[in-house]
Design an enzyme around this catalytic site. Sequence first.
Site, PDB file in Angstrom:
ATOM      1  N   GLU A 135      13.317 -22.097   8.753  1.00  0.00           N
ATOM      2  CA  GLU A 135      12.001 -22.734   8.622  1.00  0.00           C
ATOM      3  C   GLU A 135      11.879 -24.020   9.427  1.00  0.00           C
ATOM      4  OE1 GLU A 135      12.358 -25.173   4.429  1.00  0.00           O
ATOM      5  OE2 GLU A 135      11.765 -23.070   4.341  1.00  0.00           O
TER       6      GLU A 135
ATOM      7  N   ARG B  56      15.803 -29.584  21.534  1.00  0.00           N
ATOM      8  CA  ARG B  56      17.146 -29.956  21.080  1.00  0.00           C
ATOM      9  C   ARG B  56      17.184 -31.458  20.843  1.00  0.00           C
ATOM     10  NH1 ARG B  56      19.545 -25.838  18.790  1.00  0.00           N
ATOM     11  NH2 ARG B  56      20.105 -24.138  20.196  1.00  0.00           N
TER      12      ARG B  56
END
Length: 182
Positions: free
Chosen positions: A140, A64
């Site tokens: 992706e 993150r």
Amino acid sequence: MNKFEEKTIKTEKIFEGKIISLQVDEVELPNGKTSKRELIKHPGAVAVIAITDDNKIVLVEQYRKPLEKTLVEIPAGKLEDGENPIIAAIRELEEETGYTTNDLHFVTSFYSSPGFADELLHIYITNELTKVDNPKPGDEDEFVEVLELTLDEAKQLVTEERIHDAKTNYAILYLHALEGRE
């Protein structure tokens, strides 16, 4: 008008991205004074508490960037424009974990950070999982590792702050409460 309502006087759009937009609103406060509010607009999100046949929680580990660290979370993702949350939940479950389900149950919805954002997060649960032979590919630019943990193992990750986000903490607390009723 309720006694706490803030009337928008002016909105200035600052940024329009693919996930969020940012605006600054000038508002009239209940006492007649004015103030500024920095607001993040978000299309909403879904998350799934997925339980395997051997009673393990399906989680994903991912980096993150805003936190500059890796977290372990329940599978989740944002809603596409006009998308039904239950359809999005099934899509995200498959893209992130390789599992699907035909038996998804609504648990709750909550605002993730109502002080500055309008994101509404919908949480679902399932214990009817099927492994998909050729799952839909994820985004992706998203890299995840699937983990399957017992509730006790997940609780340990909470204490280690490896599970450290609201939706996953809610899920672990919810499963803990269900366990207490059995």
